[in-house]
Design a protein around this motif. Structure first.
Motif, PDB file in Angstrom:
ATOM      1  N   LEU A   2       0.838  -1.194   0.000  1.00 42.00           N
ATOM      2  CA  LEU A   2       0.000   0.000   0.000  1.00 42.00           C
ATOM      3  C   LEU A   2       0.876   1.248   0.000  1.00 42.00           C
ATOM      4  O   LEU A   2       1.924   1.284   0.628  1.00 42.00           O
ATOM      5  CB  LEU A   2      -0.904   0.016   1.233  1.00 42.00           C
ATOM      6  N   THR A   3       0.408   2.268  -0.665  1.00 41.71           N
ATOM      7  CA  THR A   3       1.126   3.533  -0.654  1.00 41.71           C
ATOM      8  C   THR A   3       0.903   4.201   0.697  1.00 41.71           C
ATOM      9  O   THR A   3       0.023   3.814   1.479  1.00 41.71           O
ATOM     10  CB  THR A   3       0.631   4.473  -1.768  1.00 41.71           C
ATOM     11  N   TYR A   4       1.693   5.217   0.962  1.00 42.03           N
ATOM     12  CA  TYR A   4       1.602   5.937   2.225  1.00 42.03           C
ATOM     13  C   TYR A   4       0.210   6.524   2.406  1.00 42.03           C
ATOM     14  O   TYR A   4      -0.387   6.429   3.477  1.00 42.03           O
ATOM     15  CB  TYR A   4       2.667   7.032   2.264  1.00 42.03           C
ATOM     16  N   LEU A   5      -0.355   7.097   1.358  1.00 42.57           N
ATOM     17  CA  LEU A   5      -1.681   7.700   1.416  1.00 42.57           C
ATOM     18  C   LEU A   5      -2.745   6.641   1.676  1.00 42.57           C
ATOM     19  O   LEU A   5      -3.671   6.864   2.468  1.00 42.57           O
ATOM     20  CB  LEU A   5      -1.971   8.454   0.116  1.00 42.57           C
ATOM     21  N   GLU A   6      -2.633   5.494   1.059  1.00 43.26           N
ATOM     22  CA  GLU A   6      -3.604   4.420   1.284  1.00 43.26           C
ATOM     23  C   GLU A   6      -3.543   3.911   2.723  1.00 43.26           C
ATOM     24  O   GLU A   6      -4.577   3.642   3.341  1.00 43.26           O
ATOM     25  CB  GLU A   6      -3.353   3.272   0.306  1.00 43.26           C
ATOM     26  N   ARG A   7      -2.339   3.809   3.277  1.00 43.54           N
ATOM     27  CA  ARG A   7      -2.204   3.382   4.672  1.00 43.54           C
ATOM     28  C   ARG A   7      -2.812   4.410   5.626  1.00 43.54           C
ATOM     29  O   ARG A   7      -3.460   4.050   6.606  1.00 43.54           O
ATOM     30  CB  ARG A   7      -0.730   3.146   5.028  1.00 43.54           C
ATOM     31  N   LEU A   8      -2.630   5.711   5.335  1.00 49.05           N
ATOM     32  CA  LEU A   8      -3.239   6.753   6.169  1.00 49.05           C
ATOM     33  C   LEU A   8      -4.761   6.679   6.122  1.00 49.05           C
ATOM     34  O   LEU A   8      -5.434   6.828   7.147  1.00 49.05           O
ATOM     35  CB  LEU A   8      -2.780   8.136   5.718  1.00 49.05           C
ATOM     36  N   LYS A   9      -5.306   6.444   4.931  1.00 47.84           N
ATOM     37  CA  LYS A   9      -6.755   6.332   4.792  1.00 47.84           C
ATOM     38  C   LYS A   9      -7.295   5.142   5.585  1.00 47.84           C
ATOM     39  O   LYS A   9      -8.307   5.248   6.268  1.00 47.84           O
ATOM     40  CB  LYS A   9      -7.141   6.192   3.324  1.00 47.84           C
TER      41      LYS A   9
END
Length: 82
Positions: free
Chosen positions: A10-17
């Motif tokens: 997962l990308t950083y943004l996907e993990r934050l979401k």
């Protein structure tokens, strides 16, 4: 193509979401309540006062809502003016 999506990280943004979606409210669930005002009217002069615990007298006319009398407690004693 479907296998590549499952295997990729997962990308950083996907993990934050995902973290934002899965987190819980601090202090537990929030109860939904309707807005309200707690007001008490003075029976003597009719002045409206915001209700607070410990409201003993009307600020306008001096009417006493309750008479409090202090007595000796477990740790606090009355002063004797002898």
């Amino acid at each position: 193509m479907g296998e590549d999506k499952e295997k990729r990280t997962l990308t950083y943004l996907e993990r934050l979401k995902q973290k934002a979606i899965s987190q819980e409210n601090y202090g537990g669930e929030v109860k939904a309540e309707e807005a309200k005002m707690e007001v008490r009217d003075c029976p003597e002069c009719g002045a409206g006062r915001a209700f607070r615990q410990g409201l003993t007298a009307c600020a306008y006319c001096g009417f006493k809502f309750m008479n409090t009398r202090l007595t000796d407690g477990v740790h606090i004693k009355k002063e004797n003016n002898s």
